[in-house]
Write a protein that holds these residues in place. Sequence first.
Motif, PDB file in Angstrom:
ATOM      1  N   GLU A 239       0.860  -1.175   0.000  1.00 55.91           N
ATOM      2  CA  GLU A 239       0.000   0.000   0.000  1.00 55.91           C
ATOM      3  C   GLU A 239       0.894   1.223   0.000  1.00 55.91           C
ATOM      4  O   GLU A 239       1.756   1.376   0.868  1.00 55.91           O
ATOM      5  N   ARG A 243      -2.647   3.817  -2.783  1.00 56.50           N
ATOM      6  CA  ARG A 243      -2.920   2.735  -3.734  1.00 56.50           C
ATOM      7  C   ARG A 243      -2.526   1.408  -3.115  1.00 56.50           C
ATOM      8  O   ARG A 243      -1.560   1.305  -2.357  1.00 56.50           O
ATOM      9  N   ARG A 244      -3.262   0.367  -3.481  1.00 60.04           N
ATOM     10  CA  ARG A 244      -2.913  -1.001  -3.088  1.00 60.04           C
ATOM     11  C   ARG A 244      -2.651  -1.808  -4.345  1.00 60.04           C
ATOM     12  O   ARG A 244      -3.428  -1.745  -5.307  1.00 60.04           O
ATOM     13  N   PHE A 245      -1.563  -2.532  -4.343  1.00 60.72           N
ATOM     14  CA  PHE A 245      -1.209  -3.342  -5.507  1.00 60.72           C
ATOM     15  C   PHE A 245      -0.287  -4.458  -5.052  1.00 60.72           C
ATOM     16  O   PHE A 245       0.132  -4.507  -3.882  1.00 60.72           O
TER      17      PHE A 245
END
Length: 256
Positions: A239, A243-245
């Motif tokens: 994170e 944004r989370r990816f």
Amino acid sequence: MRAILARSSKPYVAASGLSGHRRVGDDGRMHPGSPDDAPVTLARADTPAGEVALRSRGNVVELIVNGVFAMDSVETASEIALADAAGRPPGRVLVGGLGLGYTASALLDNGATSVDVVDLAEPLLDWARAGVTERLGRVASDPRVRLHAGDIAAWASPESAPTRGGPWDAVLLDVDNGPGFLIHDANERVYSADALGAFAGRLAAGGVLVVWSESPSPPLWAALRTLDAAAEEILVPVERDGRRFDYALYRARRPA
């Protein structure tokens, strides 16, 4: 290479050689307001493959490669996960890509017997030897580490064994962003089935080949499954900046 990849929108001051380098910590802590800090160039050089630079924003260290923001010291979970994927203790390890030194230093912490690090950017290796950042300096000064300037693809060839050593208990490839987003187009060949097979051939019995990717890559996983039907995808959730990816690691094992 790491982090959220985009062309840097802020210029940085050019520097040359190794004179006047600032030694900085790299604990990765973000000071309040530091995203807006003007970048300070710690080291910069032009290479045949493009520009490479180290810069800082407060206590954060950044690596710039070929004009692209490659990684920084704020988020290093996947670099450390790459080292952990080699096993504990990891034994003899070949690492493609020095970066900011987080994978190599984690291997040392995990008890590696020896660590060969190959990077195309010779100035980055020089800056490690000069201790431009604490972590790079620690890696370069450890007697278990050997730094090599060159193309990691050349190390996959069995003919290289007499001069380059091996076999290794682990080969870790972090030479670019994975096949989906290359900083250097020439690195595409590193992710080919032939190259991956050649790297696997340089492993000791039971050794592991682990490849870092900036996002999940089904084609890369499929290529590794031709070498090991049980090849794994390891997702590293991150994170950052709201944004989370997922970063991805792909691990294949040579039969014992």
